[in-house]
Structure formats: C-alpha cells, structure tokens
Design an enzyme around this catalytic site. Sequence first.
Site, PDB file in Angstrom:
ATOM      1  N   ASP A 139     -16.891   7.007  -3.334  1.00 42.16           N
ATOM      2  CA  ASP A 139     -15.826   6.929  -2.432  1.00 42.16           C
ATOM      3  C   ASP A 139     -15.526   8.185  -1.596  1.00 42.16           C
ATOM      4  O   ASP A 139     -16.249   9.343  -2.051  1.00 42.16           O
ATOM      5  CB  ASP A 139     -14.565   6.444  -3.334  1.00 42.16           C
ATOM      6  CG  ASP A 139     -13.368   6.040  -2.394  1.00 42.16           C
ATOM      7  OD1 ASP A 139     -13.504   5.756  -1.323  1.00 42.16           O
ATOM      8  OD2 ASP A 139     -12.141   6.266  -2.908  1.00 42.16           O
ATOM      9  N   CYS A 142     -16.264   1.342  -1.234  1.00 43.54           N
ATOM     10  CA  CYS A 142     -15.101   0.482  -0.707  1.00 43.54           C
ATOM     11  C   CYS A 142     -15.004   0.531   0.909  1.00 43.54           C
ATOM     12  O   CYS A 142     -14.390  -0.245   1.191  1.00 43.54           O
ATOM     13  CB  CYS A 142     -13.920   0.856  -1.540  1.00 43.54           C
ATOM     14  SG  CYS A 142     -13.154   2.405  -1.311  1.00 43.54           S
ATOM     15  N   HIS A 145      -6.570   1.223  -7.413  1.00 35.83           N
ATOM     16  CA  HIS A 145      -6.891   0.372  -6.377  1.00 35.83           C
ATOM     17  C   HIS A 145      -7.614  -0.966  -6.668  1.00 35.83           C
ATOM     18  O   HIS A 145      -8.777  -1.455  -6.669  1.00 35.83           O
ATOM     19  CB  HIS A 145      -8.025   0.982  -5.231  1.00 35.83           C
ATOM     20  CG  HIS A 145      -7.975   0.353  -3.875  1.00 35.83           C
ATOM     21  ND1 HIS A 145      -7.280  -0.894  -3.430  1.00 35.83           N
ATOM     22  CD2 HIS A 145      -8.709   0.489  -2.782  1.00 35.83           C
ATOM     23  CE1 HIS A 145      -7.565  -1.206  -2.351  1.00 35.83           C
ATOM     24  NE2 HIS A 145      -8.454  -0.370  -1.842  1.00 35.83           N
ATOM     25  N   ARG A 170     -13.591  -8.528  -0.032  1.00 34.75           N
ATOM     26  CA  ARG A 170     -12.146  -8.372  -0.409  1.00 34.75           C
ATOM     27  C   ARG A 170     -11.201  -9.398   0.150  1.00 34.75           C
ATOM     28  O   ARG A 170     -10.272  -9.822  -0.566  1.00 34.75           O
ATOM     29  CB  ARG A 170     -11.683  -7.378   0.785  1.00 34.75           C
ATOM     30  CG  ARG A 170     -11.920  -6.062   0.298  1.00 34.75           C
ATOM     31  CD  ARG A 170     -11.197  -5.286  -0.901  1.00 34.75           C
ATOM     32  NE  ARG A 170     -10.011  -5.346  -0.715  1.00 34.75           N
ATOM     33  CZ  ARG A 170      -9.128  -4.378  -0.256  1.00 34.75           C
ATOM     34  NH1 ARG A 170      -9.780  -3.275   0.147  1.00 34.75           N
ATOM     35  NH2 ARG A 170      -7.911  -4.285  -0.292  1.00 34.75           N
ATOM     36  N   GLN A 206      -9.697  -3.851  -4.842  1.00 36.69           N
ATOM     37  CA  GLN A 206     -10.895  -3.385  -4.562  1.00 36.69           C
ATOM     38  C   GLN A 206     -11.925  -3.410  -5.553  1.00 36.69           C
ATOM     39  O   GLN A 206     -12.951  -3.909  -5.351  1.00 36.69           O
ATOM     40  CB  GLN A 206     -10.743  -2.012  -3.679  1.00 36.69           C
ATOM     41  CG  GLN A 206     -11.992  -1.380  -3.442  1.00 36.69           C
ATOM     42  CD  GLN A 206     -12.690  -2.230  -2.161  1.00 36.69           C
ATOM     43  OE1 GLN A 206     -12.033  -2.191  -1.273  1.00 36.69           O
ATOM     44  NE2 GLN A 206     -13.791  -2.862  -2.277  1.00 36.69           N
ATOM     45  N   ARG A 250       0.949  -1.256   0.011  1.00 33.26           N
ATOM     46  CA  ARG A 250      -0.178  -0.092  -0.029  1.00 33.26           C
ATOM     47  C   ARG A 250       0.962   1.105   0.061  1.00 33.26           C
ATOM     48  O   ARG A 250       1.514   1.580   1.020  1.00 33.26           O
ATOM     49  CB  ARG A 250      -0.925  -0.016   1.241  1.00 33.26           C
ATOM     50  CG  ARG A 250      -1.690   1.265   1.407  1.00 33.26           C
ATOM     51  CD  ARG A 250      -2.939   1.346   2.224  1.00 33.26           C
ATOM     52  NE  ARG A 250      -3.899   0.556   1.561  1.00 33.26           N
ATOM     53  CZ  ARG A 250      -5.256   0.678   2.067  1.00 33.26           C
ATOM     54  NH1 ARG A 250      -5.381   1.408   2.982  1.00 33.26           N
ATOM     55  NH2 ARG A 250      -6.193   0.151   1.142  1.00 33.26           N
TER      56      ARG A 250
HETATM   57  N1  NVA Z   1      -9.829   6.629  -2.292  1.00 39.29           N
HETATM   58  C1  NVA Z   1      -9.590   6.074  -0.963  1.00 39.29           C
HETATM   59  C2  NVA Z   1      -9.693   4.603  -0.935  1.00 39.29           C
HETATM   60  C3  NVA Z   1      -9.441   4.230   0.570  1.00 39.29           C
HETATM   61  C4  NVA Z   1      -9.755   2.469   0.613  1.00 39.29           C
HETATM   62  C5  NVA Z   1      -7.956   6.384  -0.654  1.00 39.29           C
HETATM   63  O1  NVA Z   1      -7.016   6.225  -1.456  1.00 39.29           O
HETATM   64  O2  NVA Z   1      -7.973   6.831   0.827  1.00 39.29           O
HETATM   65  N1   CP Z   2     -11.310  -0.434   1.082  1.00 40.50           N
HETATM   66  C1   CP Z   2     -10.264  -0.165   1.803  1.00 40.50           C
HETATM   67  O1   CP Z   2      -8.993  -0.406   1.099  1.00 40.50           O
HETATM   68  O2   CP Z   2     -10.090  -0.189   2.947  1.00 40.50           O
HETATM   69  P1   CP Z   2      -8.940  -0.131   4.027  1.00 40.50           P
HETATM   70  O3   CP Z   2      -8.268   1.263   3.698  1.00 40.50           O
HETATM   71  O4   CP Z   2      -9.573  -0.320   5.322  1.00 40.50           O
HETATM   72  O5   CP Z   2      -7.919  -1.070   3.784  1.00 40.50           O
END
Ligand code: NVA
Ligand code: CP
Length: 302
Positions: free
Chosen positions: A221, A261, A129, A289, A132, A102
Amino acid sequence: MKRNLISMLDVKEDLDKIINLAIDLKSKSKKGENIELLKGKTLGMIFEKSSTRTRVSFETGMTKLGGHAIFLSKNDLQLGRGETIEDTAKVLSRYVDIIMYRAFSNAAMKELAEHSTIPVISGLDDKEHPCQVITDLMTIKEHKGKLKGLNFVYIGDGGNNMSHSYLLGCAIAGMDIKIVTPKDYWPDEFYIKEANKFGVKVEITDIVNDSTKNSDIIATDTWISMGDEVEKEKRIHDFQGYTVDEKLMKKAKSDSIFLHCLPAYYGYEVTKDVAHGKQSVIFDEAENRMWAQIAIMVTICK
Ligand code: NVA
Ligand code: CP
C-alpha cells in the site's frame, strides 16, 4: 440489533459467508439476474478524505441493489462548520438506512457509530480499512479457490489502516501473515495481539530479503496514507528498500498474486512492472470493491 462494520473484528463470525455471498451476487448480476435486494433503501456516504473507488463502488453497488446513494462531502455538511458528530449521526439516522463514513480518525468513526441508530460502515479511517480487506480476501478466493492455509506477505507501511485490517482479516480467514516494515512503522500492538488469537502464524519483521519466499500473495500500500502528508520526505527516506519489485516477486511461489488497494505510486511501494504485470490482480481487486460492499450492505441490513 443494528450492526456496524468499523473493524474486521465485526465480521469475525461471518467473514466466509460475506465473501461467498459477494462471489454469488457478482456471478448472478453478470448473468443478468436481478439482485435488487435493497430496493427503496438509501445509503448516506460521508467523506472527510478523497476517494475514487470507495465513492464509485458504493454508489454503483447501491444502484445495482435497487437502492440510492447520497454523496456527502464533509465540507458541504454542517459537520464541516462545527455541528457535532453526535447530532449529525442522530439526524442522518432519521433519513437514510445505512451510513458509510470515510473518516480521519477512528475515534470519530466510533462516535458516529455510537450515536447512529442505523448501521455504520467504515470507508476507511486511520486504523482500519475493513471493506478493502474483505474485498481483497474475496479476490484471493476467486484466484486461489480457498483462503485457509495460504501465506500472505505485506511489504510497506506496517502501521497503517491496510496493515491492521490485513492482520485481522488474514488471521480470521486462517492465513499465515507476515508484515515486512521498518522498525518505526510496526503495527499497533492491539492488532498483533488480536491476530495471534486465531492460531495462525503472525510474523512482523524489518528484513525484506527473502521475505516473499513461499508466499501465495504479496501485497503493499502507499507509504504515505491520507493524513501522513506532512511526513512525506521522512517516509520516502525510511521506506527505501521496501519497494515490491520483480526480484521480490520471483522469490515468491510461481503462481503467487500481487494485490494493491490503490491508488498506487509507482517507483515507491511497487514498480509499475509488478503492478501491471502478469501476477497482478489489482484491477479485479478494484472491481470487487463493488461486489464485496454489495454483500456487506445486504448482510448488514438483514
Ligand atoms: N492507506 C491508504 C489507503 C488508501 C485507500 C490511506 O489511508 O490513504
Ligand atoms: N482503495 C480505496 O479505498 O480507494 P479510494 O481511496 O479511491 O476510495
């Protein structure tokens, strides 16, 4: 050859197979059948940002597959003190079998993938992502029985990772996709261009009114992705009018479903009534997931 998953384009040939495998392994595991397909394998999970779902679903998924997962926060790694991504990739490749990363930037994601000799799976970066969106397509297939020909509408931040992966994922799956977002938050041109190559209808608009008409799936989102916090006030201002509420849901098909998500910020991108309402499948989506990533890891380790 080792395989990575850092963009939805990495699964354009076998997206269907992965989704079907995820549904199949979910059903087998729930019936008590053994799905230990990665016995003895280790997953290293590097996190530069917070996570609830990604961390827990990858770790429990690996346990169900008979393997083991190690949580590696960037701050606890030498990476946080200046060790290079290249050296980190080369060292981890000697210990573990798959890396989940991540990352703040897509450039860092690509660098890690380039120097790893083992598969790298994105757990999100600033551009995409993919885990997801594979999960979301699996969830849609479970609820609708198909993907091809469905109408998908995403309302919110058109320039974020979810929007980009939806553009590619829906197009690969043969679904028409509409992104409803203020003009300053248009998706990167690359993703619009790539989505258009799959012969589906791709529409980007800033007009919210009636945007959900005839849609089968409505998704949103957060307006403030991780890394966007400095723009919080400006974003809340710019996205006024883009909240998914009952009024927008009523204009969609009566059997439409709502996806998010998570994490969700109620009263901003969606009302709690919609997110916890009868058309919402957000908690199936969260569970999936784990099943989608089980299928992804099995496919990538073949
Ligand atoms: N678009 C959001 C998704 C979180 C799972 C982010 O990048 O924070
Ligand atoms: N949807 C998602 O990726 O959630 P987290 O940020 O909790 O991993």
